[in-house]
Design a protein around this motif. Structure first.
Motif, mmCIF file in Angstrom:
data_model
loop_
_atom_site.group_PDB
_atom_site.id
_atom_site.type_symbol
_atom_site.label_atom_id
_atom_site.label_comp_id
_atom_site.label_asym_id
_atom_site.label_seq_id
_atom_site.Cartn_x
_atom_site.Cartn_y
_atom_site.Cartn_z
ATOM 1 N N ILE A 129 0.394 -0.899 -0.049
ATOM 2 C CA ILE A 129 -0.452 0.311 0.112
ATOM 3 C C ILE A 129 0.829 1.030 -0.127
ATOM 4 O O ILE A 129 0.393 2.637 0.374
ATOM 5 C CB ILE A 129 -1.255 0.057 0.988
ATOM 6 N N LEU A 130 2.371 1.010 -0.850
ATOM 7 C CA LEU A 130 3.135 2.407 -0.069
ATOM 8 C C LEU A 130 2.921 2.994 -2.139
ATOM 9 O O LEU A 130 3.452 3.825 -2.330
ATOM 10 C CB LEU A 130 4.830 2.116 -0.836
ATOM 11 N N PHE B 229 -10.994 4.874 -7.398
ATOM 12 C CA PHE B 229 -8.873 5.272 -7.375
ATOM 13 C C PHE B 229 -8.034 4.660 -6.376
ATOM 14 O O PHE B 229 -8.487 3.803 -5.563
ATOM 15 C CB PHE B 229 -8.604 7.351 -6.685
ATOM 16 N N SER B 230 -6.760 5.121 -6.526
ATOM 17 C CA SER B 230 -5.669 3.804 -5.694
ATOM 18 C C SER B 230 -4.657 4.220 -5.425
ATOM 19 O O SER B 230 -3.950 5.605 -5.537
ATOM 20 C CB SER B 230 -5.570 2.448 -6.479
ATOM 21 N N TRP C 218 -3.506 10.853 -7.532
ATOM 22 C CA TRP C 218 -4.942 10.700 -8.108
ATOM 23 C C TRP C 218 -5.695 10.446 -6.017
ATOM 24 O O TRP C 218 -6.325 10.956 -5.703
ATOM 25 C CB TRP C 218 -5.407 9.028 -8.116
ATOM 26 N N PHE C 219 -4.454 11.320 -5.085
ATOM 27 C CA PHE C 219 -5.103 11.326 -4.041
ATOM 28 C C PHE C 219 -5.261 12.996 -3.417
ATOM 29 O O PHE C 219 -6.747 12.707 -2.580
ATOM 30 C CB PHE C 219 -3.532 11.188 -2.696
ATOM 31 N N ARG D 10 -4.310 9.314 3.575
ATOM 32 C CA ARG D 10 -4.569 8.037 2.498
ATOM 33 C C ARG D 10 -3.887 6.966 1.687
ATOM 34 O O ARG D 10 -4.457 6.550 2.262
ATOM 35 C CB ARG D 10 -5.680 8.800 1.785
ATOM 36 N N ALA D 11 -2.654 7.334 2.185
ATOM 37 C CA ALA D 11 -1.156 6.154 1.341
ATOM 38 C C ALA D 11 -0.536 5.578 2.755
ATOM 39 O O ALA D 11 -0.036 4.598 2.280
ATOM 40 C CB ALA D 11 -0.138 7.221 0.647
ATOM 41 N N GLY D 12 -0.988 6.299 3.827
ATOM 42 C CA GLY D 12 -0.634 5.309 5.291
ATOM 43 C C GLY D 12 1.017 4.893 5.346
ATOM 44 O O GLY D 12 1.799 4.448 6.092
#
Length: 354
Positions: A11-12, A51-52, A57-58, A271-273
């Motif tokens: 998830i990076l 989105f991912s 895209w964030f 959101r990106a963690g």
């Protein structure tokens, strides 16, 4: 066909753009932002937007949390995908109305029978995709006869071939080793190959090999790896007003981010963690497109800065490497009327200078 890499195991966020699609079943389990992090009411009129993990895209998360969708009167069911591949297959299956994805993936989807429309350029990769080499390789010409690993069919594979072409080399001049992106980076670090083409964060992993260095990156090929807001054609035909509202919301979000950058970084990093400091480092490798840059990208041109030209090159690439039997019809892929309408709107609403 393969994607850059299924991001479900990593998830990076910033993975780079990916080339994709394939015969993969639609996602059976999707975490949605609206279900988990928002009180936004999802209705039958909501735009189902996927989105991912990619920094370009964030901003959608910022739009959600700052009420920008609501302000533009467009209810959005914002769906977060842990795996980018899932977002592609879900749009292809019609289970969402729109998705943020690469140009290459969209052209690839067309070859598989999908009917999709690109209405907006989110960003371009400007360094997050790299070709990394071992000590002793100092030019692209030095790759001749060397073992080079990359995930076949991905944008990083495409980037590698662009570099070879620029140096006057053919695909056959290197010993291409097709490996999934993570395994490609690992093989390079282990000394099993001489070079690798990978995207962040695997670039960081590859550069851990002693003496390794970046040979070239997406920064050297502007427009080669672009990301977009893509709708199903059916939705565009039936709900052009909602498409317009979503495009408007994107640009309003970019304006908000300029004025509230620290807050925007906090939202996107969450959101990106990852920590905000780390997010900033990766974000430098992605260029978010302005309204003016969008308008220019939609124009016909003879280099990768033109979406029409870039799509033609993607078409050739997919057929040359055997990932598509024939080139897709891209004549109706691009629809710039929504960007043009927003550009006209802000032009007429701007105060007239004395």
């Amino acid at each position: 066909m393969k994607v850059r890499s299924p991001l479900s195991f990593c998830i990076l966020f910033l993975a780079g753009l990916i080339f994709v699609v394939g015969c993969v079943n639609p996602a059976t389990y999707i975490k949605t932002t609206t279900e988990i992090e928002s009180n936004t009411k999802v209705t039958a009129s909501s735009v189902r937007l996927g989105f991912s993990a990619w920094p370009g895209w964030f901003p959608w998360q910022v739009a959600q949390e700052q009420g920008i969708f609501q302000a533009n009167k467009v209810p959005v069911d914002l769906k977060w995908f842990d795996g980018y591949l899932e977002s592609i297959s879900t749009l292809t299956a019609g289970q969402i109305d729109a998705n943020s994805q690469t140009l290459g993936d969209t052209v690839s989807s067309l070859s598989g029978g999908a009917d999709q429309v690109i209405v907006l350029v989110n960003d371009n990769s400007t360094g997050n995709d790299k070709v990394i080499v071992r000590e002793g390789i100092n030019s692209i010409a030095d790759l001749k006869g060397k073992k080079v690993a990359a995930e076949e069919g991905t944008v990083d594979h495409f980037l590698l071939l662009l570099g070879l072409k620029k140096a006057g080399l053919q695909r056959q001049d290197i010993k291409f080793i097709p490996l999934e992106t993570g395994k490609s980076a690992a093989a390079f670090v282990a000394g099993q190959v001489d070079a690798t083409a990978v995207f962040a964060p695997f670039t960081t992993q590859a550069l851990k090999r002693q003496g390794s260095k970046e040979l070239f990156s997406s920064k050297d090929f502007p427009g080669a790896i672009s990301d977009h807001l893509v709708f199903t054609r059916k939705f565009v035909q039936e709900h052009p007003d909602r498409v317009q509202a979503l495009v408007d919301s994107w640009f309003v979000t970019l304006d908000y981010m300029k004025a509230n950058l620290n807050k925007a970084y906090e939202i996107m990093a969450k959101r990106a963690g990852v920590p905000v400091s780390e997010y900033k480092d990766y974000a430098d490798g992605t260029k978010i497109f302005t309204v003016e840059e969008n308008l220019k990208a939609f124009q016909v041109g003879n280099d990768l800065g033109s979406l029409q030209f870039a799509a033609q090159e993607m078409n050739k690439f997919l057929t040359e490497v055997g990932l598509a039997k024939s080139q897709s019809d891209i004549s109706k892929l691009f629809d710039d009327r929504f960007v043009k309408a927003y550009a006209e709107k802000i032009k007429t609403s701007s105060p007239i200078s004395p």
